[in-house]
Design a protein around this motif. Structure first.
Motif, mmCIF file in Angstrom:
data_model
loop_
_atom_site.group_PDB
_atom_site.id
_atom_site.type_symbol
_atom_site.label_atom_id
_atom_site.label_comp_id
_atom_site.label_asym_id
_atom_site.label_seq_id
_atom_site.Cartn_x
_atom_site.Cartn_y
_atom_site.Cartn_z
ATOM 1 N N GLN A 78 0.846 -1.192 0.000
ATOM 2 C CA GLN A 78 0.000 0.000 0.000
ATOM 3 C C GLN A 78 0.890 1.254 0.000
ATOM 4 O OE1 GLN A 78 -3.105 -1.279 -0.508
ATOM 5 N NE2 GLN A 78 -1.880 -3.125 -0.213
ATOM 6 N N PRO B 183 -5.377 2.278 4.886
ATOM 7 C CA PRO B 183 -5.999 1.441 3.854
ATOM 8 C C PRO B 183 -6.888 0.361 4.459
ATOM 9 C CG PRO B 183 -3.657 1.754 3.409
ATOM 10 C CD PRO B 183 -3.905 2.301 4.777
ATOM 11 N N LEU C 275 -7.027 -3.574 0.812
ATOM 12 C CA LEU C 275 -5.641 -3.936 0.544
ATOM 13 C C LEU C 275 -5.569 -4.684 -0.780
ATOM 14 C CD1 LEU C 275 -4.613 -5.264 4.081
ATOM 15 C CD2 LEU C 275 -4.747 -2.916 3.252
ATOM 16 N N ARG D 90 -8.036 -4.424 -6.592
ATOM 17 C CA ARG D 90 -8.874 -3.606 -5.710
ATOM 18 C C ARG D 90 -10.310 -3.543 -6.248
ATOM 19 N NH1 ARG D 90 -5.689 0.096 -5.197
ATOM 20 N NH2 ARG D 90 -4.957 -0.380 -3.086
#
Length: 379
Positions: free
Chosen positions: A26, A115, A118, A125
């Motif tokens: 991330q 986030p 993930l 995503r």
């Protein structure tokens, strides 16, 4: 790409290398998303089915590789969330409907942004959001709530049909200060004077403070911190969320992310605070005392961590949930987000209108707070 979806009730089913590898992909590594922190919550029983936090993490796999994941819980109550929906639950009850169970994506008992979706890339995503939407439609739950996502994720969730709700926290920004005194010099004179007076009161009370890195904290110190933590909850007629097993677990598994501040008077410990940090951000978390000393809370939970940030070049100190009093100590208002989906069409419509009205109030509140900026005007 076709991903294999697997719902896990324990991070042991994922494994630390796979989980931490995905978390590290991330924007920045968040210590609260680490395997060590989340696994400690579950294994200690602090966040478990027995306490109303049943883990049901969504994971997407590309062969044997973890491509995406969402920390997700089936909740039987709204405790420990810091985005309050008690009024929504009450409205459901008054109309003879069940608000619980609900789905919640959050770090239990931890109101920090970070986030939630993930994923190793945008494609994964998008697939994760699709699986979440399908899961909430199929599950017998009233709603889904994603708490404290970053701005980009909030926008993506809005595009997927979630309603956005904004809130306010108070964060301190390190402008490259060389010392605590240099930081103080940027504040209005009254604020500087008050902070110096508060620190002086603590010193005059005979209190000494020690900063202990997690790697150096002893079992005795952890037990004392737990005692302080529980004492403070008891003083507020409440039940603590976390237990000694949790503290000992994170002390052993993520020591480089932990700082304890211990206060002593006459050779006896009287109070303690705990903060968690990475290289860029420090998160104010817990405070407790067994003997009251005026202004000690500010010293142990704010000024000592601020000095630590300055010494180590940490850029941001997130002060935790709520607390306008933080502004007088150099913290500024920062917008936070949560995203909400409700299965019942009429309630979804009513809450959408409520959130629209609330958003206007939040905007005005932030403007009002910014008008009370604690920093002195520069020439």
């Amino acid at each position: 790409m076709n991903y294999r979806t697997h719902i896990v009730s324990s991070l042991s089913e994922v494994g630390q290398p796979a989980w931490d590898g995905l978390a590290a992909a991330q924007d920045r590594t968040n210590p609260f998303l680490s395997f060590a922190f989340l696994h400690a919550l579950h294994e200690s029983g602090s966040a478990s089915a027995e306490t109303g936090w049943q883990p049901q993490y969504i994971t997407l796999w590309d062969g044997d590789a973890l491509a995406a994941a969402l920390p997700l819980y089936v909740k039987g109550h709204s405790y420990g969330e810091y985005v309050f929906d008690w009024a929504w639950a009450d409205a459901y009850q008054r109309h003879g409907l069940d608000y619980y169970p609900k789905l919640l994506s959050a770090i239990p008992f931890t109101p920090v942004s970070g986030p939630r979706l993930l994923a190793r890339d945008a494609q994964a995503r998008a697939a994760l959001i699709e699986v979440l939407c399908a899961t909430q439609q199929a599950a017998e739950v009233s709603s889904t709530h994603i708490l404290f996502p970053p701005d980009q994720e909030a926008r993506q969730l809005s595009e997927a049909g979630f309603m956005l709700r904004s809130g306010v926290q108070f964060h301190w920004l390190n402008e490259g200060y060389e010392s605590f005194e240099e930081f103080l010099s940027t504040l209005e004179q009254k604020k500087r004077k008050n902070i110096r007076a508060e620190r002086r009161k603590v010193a005059q009370a005979g209190v000494t403070l020690t900063r202990v890195r997690g790697r150096d904290a002893s079992d005795t110190q952890w037990r004392f911190f737990n005692r302080c933590y529980r004492h403070t909850y008891a003083a507020h007629h409440s039940t603590p969320y976390l237990n000694l097993d949790f503290w000992l677990r994170i002390g052993a598994t993520m020591p480089d992310n932990i700082l304890l501040v211990l206060a002593e008077r006459d050779g006896k410990p009287v109070a303690a605070s705990l903060v968690i940090h990475d290289e860029d951000t420090l998160f104010g978390r817990y405070w407790g005392e067994i003997e009251h000393v005026p202004c000690l809370h500010f010293e142990a939970a704010y000024y000592q961590p601020l000095e630590f940030c300055i010494e180590r070049g940490i850029k941001v100190f997130e002060g935790g949930a709520q607390g306008e009093h933080k502004m007088a100590r150099g913290f500024l208002p920062t917008r936070t987000w949560s995203a909400h989906w409700l299965a019942h069409p009429a309630f979804a419509d009513a809450i959408e209108h409520f959130l629209e009205r609330e958003a206007g109030g939040i905007d005005s509140y932030i403007d009002e707070l910014n008008d009370r900026n604690p920093f002195r005007t520069r020439d």
